[in-house]
Write an enzyme that holds these catalytic residues in place. Sequence first.
Site, short mmCIF file in Angstrom:
data_model
loop_
_atom_site.label_atom_id
_atom_site.label_comp_id
_atom_site.label_asym_id
_atom_site.label_seq_id
_atom_site.Cartn_x
_atom_site.Cartn_y
_atom_site.Cartn_z
N SER A 239 55.23 4.16 -77.07
CA SER A 239 54.76 3.02 -76.27
C SER A 239 55.78 2.72 -75.18
O SER A 239 56.82 3.37 -75.09
CB SER A 239 54.55 1.80 -77.16
N LYS A 240 55.44 1.71 -74.40
CA LYS A 240 56.24 1.32 -73.25
C LYS A 240 57.72 1.15 -73.60
O LYS A 240 58.60 1.53 -72.85
CB LYS A 240 55.72 -0.01 -72.72
N ARG A 241 57.96 0.54 -74.75
CA ARG A 241 59.35 0.22 -75.07
C ARG A 241 60.20 1.47 -75.30
O ARG A 241 61.42 1.38 -75.39
CB ARG A 241 59.42 -0.74 -76.25
N HIS A 242 59.56 2.65 -75.43
CA HIS A 242 60.35 3.87 -75.59
C HIS A 242 60.81 4.44 -74.26
O HIS A 242 61.43 5.49 -74.22
CB HIS A 242 59.55 4.92 -76.37
N GLY A 243 60.47 3.77 -73.17
CA GLY A 243 61.02 4.17 -71.88
C GLY A 243 60.04 4.78 -70.93
O GLY A 243 60.00 4.42 -69.77
#
Length: 462
Positions: A239-243
Amino acid sequence: MSSRPVVTRFAPSPTGFLHIGGARTALFNFLYARHTGGKFLLRVEDTDRERSTPEAVAAIFEGLNWLGVTADAEPVFQHQRADRHRAAVEDLLAAGKAYRCYLTIEELEKAREIARAEGRAIRSPWRDQTPSDPSAPHVVRFKGPLTGETVLQDLIRGEIRFQNIDLDDLVLLRADGAPTYNLAVVVDDHDMGVTHIIRGDDHINNAARQTLIYQAFGWEVPAMAHLPLIHGPDGAKLSKRHGAQAVGEFADMGYLPEAMRNYLARLGWGHGDSEIFSDSEAQAWFEVADVVKSPARLDWQKLGFINHHYIQAADNGRLADLVGTVLQARGEALAEPLRQRLPELIGCLKEGAKTTLELADALSFLLKRRPFALDAKTTSLLTDETRARLSRLRETLADVVFERASLEVAIRSFAEAEGVGIGKFGPALRGVLSGGAPAPDLATTLFTLGKTEALARLADAL
Ligand code: GLU
């Protein structure tokens, strides 16, 4: 299994950017086609007119082109084939393998409730009934078998069994005559001669339904391979939080397409311990059956390691173009003669760079415009003694040919002549030359700046 020439395909739904999961699916299809001397095709699954956008189609094409995973024929647009899909449904109706279902929305809801309560898939009473008015609003449903099982021989996961009674009679044509997704996939794969379906394992349940549709048509069922997902470094769904998720984001982060191909191939597949391999090696080695069953994890460190390798191998002129774009985006325009020297400079500075962004960072000391303020650390190093020493060094350098090797010698002999180690003046020299920006070893820093600029920066500071 058939001995037809291998045809694989990537069949994205154009509802967003090209996700790296999709890019890997495309790559595996591409590699398998190359491995077998077959063809790799592209189909845009834009049957859902509301969710599909031209921007998403363009983004997917752009992502695939950047990655260098290109199809062997013009792409097929699924929604343009709706007439063919409808004709195929007519064939199934004529063969008694599909039926017109006249359930109203309320009736359907009720039937669904009953089916749920009884723990079985929904069946419409219209399976075995003829309506008094066939032209009344209706959908067309698949007439699935009520007994037996459907067995998938998945190339990655092995055998997967489905009880047919659990598979409901899915809609093939909607009330407005629009073909549904599972129908379109089967008809298109068949018409495109697809022999191997390699896709994400979120399609396993569809695979059972699609298998039944193939059988109803009397068509050969393609071999299937369902790829496990790509997870983030922490093992959670990417997801987004993985970069980053979109292929375009990786491009913007300074990864090279050949590094991305190499890295994506290693996500869930491998050939022994090889981390770095060429395209032709990947094509020679790639076997779908070797894809691992468990989800792959995105590993930034490994991606950096692989990209570093490809940056070292890349042509410096090409890197100069990429870095030029990065600098432009940062508003750091390159003036002559730097622009012209950029490939050469990159050759000197790329050793430590894992991405083209890092390469641009490594150039930043060159881009400073004189006169510039020195950073606090450099200022504190500039004692009277060091100033005097750097002045003498400046005089020495004025007579040195600015080649890396001669500069190295000059600095070493200067230190000897002064009777001190390079550590005594090196950090101050670097600070004066770079203004505190990261800079490489002294000889490289001097060489890349060039004599005029280097001496001028020294003069400014002293
Ligand atoms: N269009 C589907 C998707 O984007 C893929 C369908 C398939 O590969 O069969 O998930």
